[in-house]
Design a protein around this motif. Structure first.
Motif, mmCIF file in Angstrom:
data_model
loop_
_atom_site.group_PDB
_atom_site.id
_atom_site.type_symbol
_atom_site.label_atom_id
_atom_site.label_comp_id
_atom_site.label_asym_id
_atom_site.label_seq_id
_atom_site.Cartn_x
_atom_site.Cartn_y
_atom_site.Cartn_z
ATOM 1 N N THR A 34 0.848 -1.239 -0.070
ATOM 2 C CA THR A 34 -0.048 -0.013 -0.037
ATOM 3 C C THR A 34 0.813 1.402 0.113
ATOM 4 O OG1 THR A 34 -1.797 -1.200 1.123
ATOM 5 C CG2 THR A 34 -1.820 1.159 1.133
ATOM 6 N N VAL A 59 2.372 1.966 -3.352
ATOM 7 C CA VAL A 59 1.301 2.423 -4.297
ATOM 8 C C VAL A 59 1.153 4.027 -4.037
ATOM 9 C CG1 VAL A 59 -0.979 2.088 -5.103
ATOM 10 C CG2 VAL A 59 0.567 0.316 -4.956
ATOM 11 N N ILE A 60 0.783 4.270 -2.641
ATOM 12 C CA ILE A 60 0.571 5.573 -2.498
ATOM 13 C C ILE A 60 1.837 6.563 -3.196
ATOM 14 C CG2 ILE A 60 0.463 7.266 -0.640
ATOM 15 C CD1 ILE A 60 -0.810 5.116 0.917
ATOM 16 N N CYS A 83 1.674 6.818 -6.879
ATOM 17 C CA CYS A 83 0.504 7.709 -7.364
ATOM 18 C C CYS A 83 0.924 9.306 -7.228
ATOM 19 C CB CYS A 83 -0.721 7.443 -6.456
ATOM 20 S SG CYS A 83 -1.558 5.856 -6.737
ATOM 21 N N ASP A 84 1.456 9.533 -6.278
ATOM 22 C CA ASP A 84 2.053 11.059 -6.105
ATOM 23 C C ASP A 84 2.961 11.511 -7.338
ATOM 24 O OD1 ASP A 84 0.536 11.274 -3.515
ATOM 25 O OD2 ASP A 84 2.540 10.941 -2.465
ATOM 26 N N ARG A 120 2.774 10.243 -10.545
ATOM 27 C CA ARG A 120 2.725 9.412 -11.760
ATOM 28 C C ARG A 120 2.724 10.464 -12.755
ATOM 29 N NH1 ARG A 120 -2.353 9.170 -8.926
ATOM 30 N NH2 ARG A 120 -3.657 10.871 -9.504
ATOM 31 N N SER A 121 2.415 11.875 -12.578
ATOM 32 C CA SER A 121 2.484 12.709 -13.770
ATOM 33 C C SER A 121 3.987 13.018 -14.288
ATOM 34 C CB SER A 121 1.645 13.969 -13.475
ATOM 35 O OG SER A 121 2.378 14.542 -12.300
#
Length: 112
Positions: free
Chosen positions: A75, A78-79, A82-83, A85-86
């Motif tokens: 988890t 993954v957090i 996600c922060d 990804r751009s």
């Protein structure tokens, strides 16, 4: 360039501060983020204390160990991913998770 940045992944303010530092450095130096390496919190350095949800706590019930390990080693990475990804998508970047989760749990399950 490699820039290690330890932080508590459950602290939104710490994650935001590190993310802004990375974004600003990339923009100022015309760099692209090509990889994010995440090492779970339970791999502690000497002199630090484990996070509240870490399996390093000795008072954790054995039946909770699996759930806690999933949080620590799946988890949280993954957090973090996600922060970023751009920033990662600008350079077809990759996320690499350093973990012994599978090795530890597979050997624990087969030894019973």
């Amino acid at each position: 360039m490699v820039a290690p940045m330890p932080l508590n992944l459950w602290s939104r303010s710490q994650r935001d501060a590190v993310h802004e530092t990375v974004r600003a450095h990339c923009a100022a130096s015309d760099l692209r983020l090509v990889a994010l390496l995440v090492s779970p919190a339970n791999q502690l350095r000497a002199g630090t204390s484990p996070p509240l949800h870490s399996t390093e706590h000795t008072d954790i019930a054995p039946e909770d160990a699996w759930r806690i390990s999933v949080v620590d080693e799946v988890t949280e990475p993954v957090i973090m991913a996600c922060d970023y990804r751009s920033l990662l998508s600008e350079a077809s970047g990759r996320v690499i998770i350093l973990s012994n989760f599978a090795e530890r749990w597979c050997s624990a399950l087969t030894s019973r």
